[in-house]
Design an enzyme around this catalytic site. Sequence first.
Site, PDB file in Angstrom:
ATOM      1  N   ILE A 544     -11.699   2.279  -2.923  1.00  0.00           N
ATOM      2  CA  ILE A 544     -12.785   1.543  -1.765  1.00  0.00           C
ATOM      3  C   ILE A 544     -12.500   2.308  -0.276  1.00  0.00           C
ATOM      4  CG2 ILE A 544     -12.881  -0.457  -3.206  1.00  0.00           C
ATOM      5  CD1 ILE A 544     -10.593  -1.645  -1.693  1.00  0.00           C
ATOM      6  N   GLY A 545     -11.623   3.212  -0.092  1.00  0.00           N
ATOM      7  CA  GLY A 545     -11.576   3.579   1.222  1.00  0.00           C
ATOM      8  C   GLY A 545     -10.671   4.728   1.249  1.00  0.00           C
ATOM      9  N   GLY A 547      -8.226   7.089   3.756  1.00  0.00           N
ATOM     10  CA  GLY A 547      -7.690   7.235   4.865  1.00  0.00           C
ATOM     11  C   GLY A 547      -6.607   8.546   5.061  1.00  0.00           C
ATOM     12  N   GLY A 548      -6.046   8.689   6.060  1.00  0.00           N
ATOM     13  CA  GLY A 548      -5.400   9.952   6.436  1.00  0.00           C
ATOM     14  C   GLY A 548      -4.254  10.107   5.736  1.00  0.00           C
ATOM     15  N   HIS A 549      -3.524   9.145   5.125  1.00  0.00           N
ATOM     16  CA  HIS A 549      -2.304   9.448   4.435  1.00  0.00           C
ATOM     17  C   HIS A 549      -2.797   9.116   2.820  1.00  0.00           C
ATOM     18  CE1 HIS A 549       0.029  10.196   7.590  1.00  0.00           C
ATOM     19  NE2 HIS A 549      -0.513   9.298   8.205  1.00  0.00           N
ATOM     20  N   GLY A 550      -3.672   8.810   2.266  1.00  0.00           N
ATOM     21  CA  GLY A 550      -4.065   8.392   0.805  1.00  0.00           C
ATOM     22  C   GLY A 550      -5.476   7.508   0.745  1.00  0.00           C
ATOM     23  N   VAL A 552      -7.462   4.291  -0.929  1.00  0.00           N
ATOM     24  CA  VAL A 552      -7.118   2.684  -1.453  1.00  0.00           C
ATOM     25  C   VAL A 552      -8.177   2.330  -2.459  1.00  0.00           C
ATOM     26  CG1 VAL A 552      -7.109   0.326  -0.536  1.00  0.00           C
ATOM     27  CG2 VAL A 552      -6.583   2.075   1.110  1.00  0.00           C
ATOM     28  N   LYS A 566      -2.814   1.259  -2.283  1.00  0.00           N
ATOM     29  CA  LYS A 566      -2.877   2.587  -1.743  1.00  0.00           C
ATOM     30  C   LYS A 566      -2.128   3.640  -2.156  1.00  0.00           C
ATOM     31  CE  LYS A 566      -1.738   3.998   2.844  1.00  0.00           C
ATOM     32  NZ  LYS A 566      -1.670   3.236   4.423  1.00  0.00           N
ATOM     33  N   ASP A 666      -2.189   2.769  15.541  1.00  0.00           N
ATOM     34  CA  ASP A 666      -3.449   3.245  15.147  1.00  0.00           C
ATOM     35  C   ASP A 666      -4.456   2.134  14.941  1.00  0.00           C
ATOM     36  OD1 ASP A 666      -5.448   4.796  14.210  1.00  0.00           O
ATOM     37  OD2 ASP A 666      -4.797   5.253  12.380  1.00  0.00           O
TER      38      ASP A 666
END
Length: 839
Positions: A544-545, A547-550, A552, A566, A666
């Site tokens: 569902i998403g 991001g920078g580090h992984g 979700v 995540k 952030d």
Amino acid sequence: MASEKEQLSVLFLAYVLLMLVQEMSGLASTRSSSKMEVEALLKWKSKLDNESRSTLSSWYGSNPCSWRGIVCDPFGSVTSLNLLNSAIHGTLHHLNFSHLPNLVNLQLGNNQLYGNIPPSIGDLSKLTHLNLSTNNLGGFLPTEMNNLTFLIILQLSENKFVGQLPQDICGGKVLEYFATIDNHFTGPIPRGLKNCPSLYRVRLQNNKLKGNISEDLGTYPNLDYLELSNNELYGELPPRLGEYSNLTSLKISNTRISGMIPVELGNMSRLHILDLSSNSLVGKIPGDLGKLKSLLELSLNDNHLVGYVPQELGTLSDLSRINVAGNNLSGSIPRQLGDCLKLQLLNLSRNSLVRSIPVEISKLQFLEVLDLSQNLLTGEIPGQLGLLQKLETLNLSHNQLSGSIASTFKDMASLTSIDISYNELEGPIPNIPGFRNATNDVVGGNKGLCGVIASLHACTATMLKGKNENKKLLLILIPTLGCLLSLLFAMGASCIVCQRVRKIEASSIDGSNENPWAVWSFDGRMAYESIIEATGEFDAKYCIGVGGHGSVYKAQLQTGETVAVKKLKEVVDAEMASRKAFEREVHALIGTRHRNIVKLYGFCWSSRHSFLVYEFLGCGSLKNVLNNEQRIITFDWHKRVNVVEGVAYALSYLHHECSPPIIHRDISSKNILLDEEYKAHVSDFGTAKVLESCSSNWTSFAGTIGYAAPELAYTMKVKEKCDVYSFGVVTLEVIMGRHPGDFISSLTSSSSSSTSNSTASSWPLKQVLDQRIPSPEGEVLGQVVFFVKLAFLCLSAKPEHRPSMQQVSQKISARRSIMISTLEDVKLEELVDPGCFPY
Ligand SMILES: *[C@@H]1O[C@H](CO)[C@@H](O)[C@H](O)[C@H]1NC(C)=O
Ligand SMILES: *[C@@H]1O[C@H](CO)[C@@H](O)[C@H](O)[C@H]1NC(C)=O
Ligand SMILES: *[C@@H]1O[C@H](CO)[C@@H](O)[C@H](O)[C@H]1NC(C)=O
Ligand SMILES: *[C@@H]1O[C@H](CO)[C@@H](O)[C@H](O)[C@H]1NC(C)=O
């Protein structure tokens, strides 16, 4: 003879004339009543002191409708007098209420009024809202107050009233809110309240009310809040209380009520707070209280209760406080209390509880106060209590506990107050801050303790034997749990769920417990394999998403719960970076507990998959909502104001209430998640920085372009003011419906060069508001203006000009409703000036 037609027209003419006459006399009476109103108000003003008169400087002339605090009906007659918090000093004697016959709303709370309420108040026959709280009024209340039959809200709290409450209050059966806190009222609870089904909140605490509670309360299907504490009420609690199905708070503490706790109380399914402490209640604590699934606080301390602590309390998963101290409770401490995972306070002291302290207590990772003093507890103190990382106060004094204190206690960093006096303990006491500054009072009366406290003997070799035994136990534990346990200690973690550990024989901890890992998992049910299964081993269709580090994933577990998982990036090169992000996130979230911060349920760090498990929030990120043309329609101004407010509270908590403070670094619309009710939850702590006092706070750039504070371009020193800036950006984004982009720089440049007139600041506010939903009006318009102004303050180019998040959240919670008549009037330039912040 006139024809029928003529007769009819004569009749019609007469009718028209009659109407005209009536209309004119009506107008005349309206006009004269206005004159009467003006005179009454000006007379009152003339009798006030100089300062109050200057507060009311707009009160002159013959049109009261434009005066401060006055609202009129369309005929020019005064309907509302609102002077809350206006520092008015004086009496009401010269305010002749008989001359304000159309008054509906009278708000004079939080001033310096003294003297009696004049009897003419009874002539306000249309009054629905009356607030006189927080003044120095004292008189008896005039009996004429019984004539105010249309009152919906009556607030008399924090005055010096004596005598009885108006007995026939609620004559019109419309009273909803009735508060008389902190006065000297005597006599019974008004008989009118017995038949007043409209009641929503009743707060009569801190008076001297006498009366039999079993006779004075009626049936209140809408009642939300009832507090009668600190009065002289007597009698037994009526079983009828169980019918108050909407009640969330019931507080009757420190009165003279007696009898048993009715089992029917278990039917109050919405109850959050039950406080019946310091009374003369007898009998058992009903197991039916285990039906109060919404309960957060249970206070039954200082009564004469007997029997067991009901094990049913263990099913109340939201409970944060249990206080049953100072009764005659017997039996053992139910191990089921270890299932109240949100418990912060557990006070069972001053009872007759026997047997040992159940090891399950160590599951209570949020526990701050544990008081088991003055009971008949035996056996050793379970070493696992050392896992209670948040424990601040531990009182085990006056029991019969024996053996030595486990060395695991050395990890209890938060423990500042500890009392183990009057037991049969021996061996060394751990060298922790809680003991180092202690006196003999908290260790005295034992068999043979030794160590850091001056009054104790230094430990000799024989005394240390006990310690060695504990070491042996740890030596058995460590190879069993492997690296995970060390990770646990290293991070102060509370929850680990990994299949690997589940497979290992676990008998060494507690043979009787089927799932010892539950000690460290948030609810014991969530396990590695079910996460892998629910996400189809991290199949893209559950993603569902990113991001920078992984990425979700949404995972629906077999138990029916939905969680967000995540998963961290697996790229080998990035391993150190992502491990750091992982640790930062765990470190930051394990210690936090706030309604506007996403909840971490568990995590796993293994060679195959590393992931964090969070609560799932149905609406996705703020960014998604703002970009979703269908959703945006339901994202109205009230919801937007609430989102911004929630983010402010979360940041204030991270900066000012966490120790050490946490800087998010952030904050952006993609990292603010919304639940189904559009409540904000700050998430993604992958870049968060925990400000340790001794380490340097220089760091590499972390954050999102467009949200980062300008100073980050030339310094990498982390200061909390960078979050404040990002908060300002997000606030404008919520209000504009899109990222403000260059708008911010054009604003800040224009505020310094006031000569140019084509800059953004000369625009009307209306032009920048999200055009996809109707413009705000009325009260919420005032709120939007407030938040725009606040955002501009947070966007000050210089960090030192920005407020702290604490100041921001204080401003938010203290804000008053401001009325701005139309949006057209508001220009941005009026809001940019940092010098004045009036609300
Ligand atoms: C208030 O006004 C009424 C009606 O005009 C009058 O009868 C009464 O005496 C006045 N009361 C005071 C205290 O002036
Ligand atoms: C107002 O209250 C007084 C005393 O309680 C009573 O005598 C009077 O009839 C009431 N007036 C009205 C209009 O109800
Ligand atoms: C209880 O409260 C809800 C709203 O919170 C309301 O809809 C319901 O009517 C109330 N119940 C009763 C019996 O009044
Ligand atoms: C611990 O409890 C006992 C008895 O309940 C009390 O007297 C004592 O003051 C408490 N100790 C501390 C440090 O508060």
